[in-house]
Motif scaffolding. Structure first.
Motif, PDB file in Angstrom:
ATOM      1  N   ARG A   1       4.200  14.516 -10.052  1.00 47.09           N
ATOM      2  CA  ARG A   1       5.759  14.201 -10.069  1.00 47.09           C
ATOM      3  C   ARG A   1       6.367  14.439 -11.510  1.00 47.09           C
ATOM      4  O   ARG A   1       6.433  13.492 -12.302  1.00 47.09           O
ATOM      5  CB  ARG A   1       5.688  12.378  -9.848  1.00 47.09           C
ATOM      6  N   PHE A   2       6.466  15.702 -11.633  1.00 46.16           N
ATOM      7  CA  PHE A   2       6.947  16.281 -12.893  1.00 46.16           C
ATOM      8  C   PHE A   2       8.488  16.031 -13.008  1.00 46.16           C
ATOM      9  O   PHE A   2       9.108  16.075 -11.752  1.00 46.16           O
ATOM     10  CB  PHE A   2       6.711  17.705 -12.822  1.00 46.16           C
ATOM     11  N   GLY A   3       9.015  15.699 -14.245  1.00 46.51           N
ATOM     12  CA  GLY A   3      10.329  15.392 -14.290  1.00 46.51           C
ATOM     13  C   GLY A   3      10.834  13.901 -13.856  1.00 46.51           C
ATOM     14  O   GLY A   3      11.974  13.634 -13.573  1.00 46.51           O
ATOM     15  N   ARG A   4       9.885  12.991 -13.821  1.00 47.09           N
ATOM     16  CA  ARG A   4      10.032  11.710 -13.250  1.00 47.09           C
ATOM     17  C   ARG A   4       9.684  10.785 -14.237  1.00 47.09           C
ATOM     18  O   ARG A   4       8.774  10.972 -15.320  1.00 47.09           O
ATOM     19  CB  ARG A   4       9.281  11.415 -11.998  1.00 47.09           C
ATOM     20  N   THR A   5      10.305   9.662 -14.108  1.00 45.87           N
ATOM     21  CA  THR A   5      10.120   8.376 -15.050  1.00 45.87           C
ATOM     22  C   THR A   5      10.033   7.221 -14.257  1.00 45.87           C
ATOM     23  O   THR A   5      10.116   7.038 -12.941  1.00 45.87           O
ATOM     24  CB  THR A   5      11.546   8.084 -16.160  1.00 45.87           C
ATOM     25  N   LEU A   6       9.281   6.302 -14.813  1.00 42.46           N
ATOM     26  CA  LEU A   6       9.070   4.862 -14.239  1.00 42.46           C
ATOM     27  C   LEU A   6      10.186   3.983 -14.148  1.00 42.46           C
ATOM     28  O   LEU A   6      10.636   3.825 -15.539  1.00 42.46           O
ATOM     29  CB  LEU A   6       7.867   4.334 -14.630  1.00 42.46           C
ATOM     30  N   GLN A   7      10.666   3.557 -13.109  1.00 39.40           N
ATOM     31  CA  GLN A   7      11.754   2.711 -13.307  1.00 39.40           C
ATOM     32  C   GLN A   7      11.310   1.004 -12.900  1.00 39.40           C
ATOM     33  O   GLN A   7      11.927   0.187 -13.762  1.00 39.40           O
ATOM     34  CB  GLN A   7      12.643   2.845 -11.824  1.00 39.40           C
ATOM     35  N   HIS A   8      10.050   0.708 -12.506  1.00 42.70           N
ATOM     36  CA  HIS A   8       9.612  -0.617 -12.371  1.00 42.70           C
ATOM     37  C   HIS A   8       8.264  -0.404 -11.787  1.00 42.70           C
ATOM     38  O   HIS A   8       7.890   0.322 -10.909  1.00 42.70           O
ATOM     39  CB  HIS A   8      10.343  -1.238 -11.323  1.00 42.70           C
ATOM     40  N   VAL A   9       7.510  -1.460 -12.265  1.00 42.44           N
ATOM     41  CA  VAL A   9       6.044  -1.295 -12.217  1.00 42.44           C
ATOM     42  C   VAL A   9       5.581  -3.048 -11.887  1.00 42.44           C
ATOM     43  O   VAL A   9       6.096  -3.833 -12.723  1.00 42.44           O
ATOM     44  CB  VAL A   9       5.169  -0.755 -13.266  1.00 42.44           C
ATOM     45  N   ASP A  10       4.996  -3.258 -10.796  1.00 44.55           N
ATOM     46  CA  ASP A  10       4.564  -4.582 -10.345  1.00 44.55           C
ATOM     47  C   ASP A  10       3.347  -4.393  -9.845  1.00 44.55           C
ATOM     48  O   ASP A  10       2.786  -3.351  -9.271  1.00 44.55           O
ATOM     49  CB  ASP A  10       5.485  -5.164  -9.533  1.00 44.55           C
ATOM     50  N   VAL A  11       2.726  -5.693  -9.601  1.00 44.59           N
ATOM     51  CA  VAL A  11       1.261  -5.831  -9.031  1.00 44.59           C
ATOM     52  C   VAL A  11       1.316  -6.603  -7.993  1.00 44.59           C
ATOM     53  O   VAL A  11       1.693  -7.890  -7.892  1.00 44.59           O
ATOM     54  CB  VAL A  11       0.148  -6.327  -9.824  1.00 44.59           C
ATOM     55  N   GLU A  12       1.040  -6.137  -6.575  1.00 48.66           N
ATOM     56  CA  GLU A  12       1.069  -6.862  -5.497  1.00 48.66           C
ATOM     57  C   GLU A  12      -0.116  -6.565  -4.592  1.00 48.66           C
ATOM     58  O   GLU A  12      -0.462  -5.558  -4.344  1.00 48.66           O
ATOM     59  CB  GLU A  12       2.521  -6.681  -4.837  1.00 48.66           C
ATOM     60  N   ASP A  13      -0.764  -7.567  -4.116  1.00 48.03           N
ATOM     61  CA  ASP A  13      -1.761  -7.551  -2.860  1.00 48.03           C
ATOM     62  C   ASP A  13      -2.790  -6.528  -3.625  1.00 48.03           C
ATOM     63  O   ASP A  13      -3.452  -5.586  -2.822  1.00 48.03           O
ATOM     64  CB  ASP A  13      -1.454  -7.020  -1.703  1.00 48.03           C
ATOM     65  N   ASP A  14      -3.344  -6.812  -4.903  1.00 49.65           N
ATOM     66  CA  ASP A  14      -4.342  -5.974  -5.546  1.00 49.65           C
ATOM     67  C   ASP A  14      -4.058  -4.495  -5.847  1.00 49.65           C
ATOM     68  O   ASP A  14      -4.931  -3.729  -5.785  1.00 49.65           O
ATOM     69  CB  ASP A  14      -5.578  -6.332  -5.033  1.00 49.65           C
ATOM     70  N   ALA A  15      -2.819  -4.229  -5.680  1.00 52.94           N
ATOM     71  CA  ALA A  15      -2.413  -2.838  -6.011  1.00 52.94           C
ATOM     72  C   ALA A  15      -1.342  -2.842  -6.808  1.00 52.94           C
ATOM     73  O   ALA A  15      -0.536  -3.628  -6.847  1.00 52.94           O
ATOM     74  CB  ALA A  15      -2.077  -2.210  -4.548  1.00 52.94           C
ATOM     75  N   VAL A  16      -1.194  -1.725  -7.554  1.00 56.49           N
ATOM     76  CA  VAL A  16       0.145  -1.394  -8.487  1.00 56.49           C
ATOM     77  C   VAL A  16       0.894  -0.768  -7.686  1.00 56.49           C
ATOM     78  O   VAL A  16       0.783   0.386  -7.332  1.00 56.49           O
ATOM     79  CB  VAL A  16      -0.310  -0.636  -9.753  1.00 56.49           C
ATOM     80  N   GLU A  17       2.190  -1.272  -7.860  1.00 58.45           N
ATOM     81  CA  GLU A  17       3.430  -0.612  -6.924  1.00 58.45           C
ATOM     82  C   GLU A  17       4.425  -0.118  -8.130  1.00 58.45           C
ATOM     83  O   GLU A  17       5.041  -0.886  -8.940  1.00 58.45           O
ATOM     84  CB  GLU A  17       4.114  -1.806  -6.209  1.00 58.45           C
TER      85      GLU A  17
END
Length: 381
Positions: A203-219
């Protein structure tokens, strides 16, 4: 003759190199201050702990034969030539070398959710503790992992390559369309970008907008609205200087690695260099930090009237990285330089500033690249 006291703060590459230069001398007393509870180790080897079978004790860093104090630095009083430690102890010095290294860049608070901020599933790879935590997570999966990596430099590239080779499902997210230009120079970075795209999800040229952890996975939500679900999100956005109080960021140094205060020097990841030849630059990798530490020791001795002037510090140190089966090597620096002059027979790129070669990078050409080491900063194109 009065023995001078040289105090070295930090037991990493720069600090131990400085202390090693000073240790044999009879005209100085050397004290090396490591953080409380820290067992010094070689940081460039933590990847083997995180993703391989390297035992932590195998990367322990041998210390020079000097006085070693395990006590975190609290503050420096340069006017009084005194350092305060967390235990309350006060150490006077005649010369001070600050080599307290760096800290990893992390995500902004408005990007990372509260659960993700404290989760072992969102991590940097900077310390031995980070490496052990990542190893435990990956081995505990019992299956190939889904790994998202945010960053485009050496650590991110090597990690993407290693995890892909080990059978993990890797997504590489980078802010730049061509990641790694600052680390490798544009020609090498473009080749590596193509190798990444051919082997892992990118995913080149992209930034992270939000990170959360749900159901033992990183979203992870990107700026285009797309989402990535992973078992581990590795943040590899480089480092920031970790200086003691009263500094709030990096410590500005001149071409001899001298800070503004009398008989205070800085080296390695904490030092922000200013010189006429290269302008403003900072390099945070092991070999260069060690070379800076050794040079700072010589500058400290010169300032105390115990040695000749070592001259200006100019980066010549080598590095290597194996990425997707390609051996990437370099000497010197690419910071602020223009890539020019590709070798006609090998993938070797010169990097020039004001028509002077200040760095060389290459692919599968270690010998040709390293041969430039002592020729840098003096060869005009």
């Amino acid at each position: 003759m009065t023995t001078k006291h040289v105090l070295v703060l930090g037991a990493g590459a720069a600090g131990t190199a400085a202390a090693r230069v000073l240790a044999p001398r009879k005209d100085v007393r050397v004290s090396l201050v490591a953080r409380t509870g820290e067992t010094p180790y070689t940081r460039m080897l933590v990847k083997g702990v995180a993703f391989g079978t390297t035992p932590p004790e195998m990367i322990r860093l041998p210390l020079p034969d000097v006085e070693v104090l395990a006590d975190t630095v609290a503050e420096v009083d340069a006017a009084a030539r005194r350092v305060g430690l967390a235990s309350g102890a006060q150490l006077d010095y005649d010369a001070l070398i600050i080599a307290t290294g760096s800290a990893p860049r992390t995500l902004d608070a408005d990007v990372i959710g509260e659960d993700a901020a404290t989760s072992s599933q969102v991590s940097v790879l900077h310390s031995l503790e980070d490496a052990l935590r990542i190893r435990e997570l990956l081995t505990g999966l019992g299956r190939p992992g889904r790994i998202a990596i945010h960053g485009g430099g050496i650590i991110a590239a090597e990690t993407a390559s290693t995890l892909h080779a080990d059978g993990h499902d890797v997504v590489l997210v980078t802010r730049s369309e061509v990641p790694g230009v600052a680390a490798f120079g544009a020609p090498v970075a473009k080749r590596l970008a193509a190798e990444h795209a051919a082997r892992v999800s990118t995913r080149f040229g992209r930034t992270l907008q939000h990170v959360d952890v749900e159901d033992d996975a990183v979203e992870t939500t990107l700026d285009d609205g797309s989402r990535i679900k992973s078992d581990l999100l590795l943040i590899a956005l480089g480092t920031t200087p970790a200086a003691p109080s009263p500094w709030t960021g990096g410590i500005d140094v001149d071409d001899r690695l001298r800070a503004g205060a009398d008989h205070v020097l800085a080296a390695g990841g904490v030092a922000v260099n200013h010189d006429e030849a290269l302008g403003t630059w900072r390099i945070d990798h092991w070999e260069d930090a060690a070379a800076q530490g050794a040079h700072a020791a010589q500058s400290a001795l010169h300032g105390l009237g115990l040695a000749d002037d070592p001259g200006a510090y100019l980066p010549r140190s080598p590095y290597m990285a194996m990425i997707h089966g390609l051996m990437i090597s370099g000497v010197g620096t690419t910071i602020g330089a223009q890539a020019a002059g590709e070798d006609s027979e090998q993938f070797v790129i010169r990097h020039e500033k004001d028509s002077v070669v200040v760095g060389v990078t290459g692919i599968d050409a270690v010998g040709a690249v390293y041969a430039w080491g002592q020729r840098l900063h003096g060869v005009r194109a």
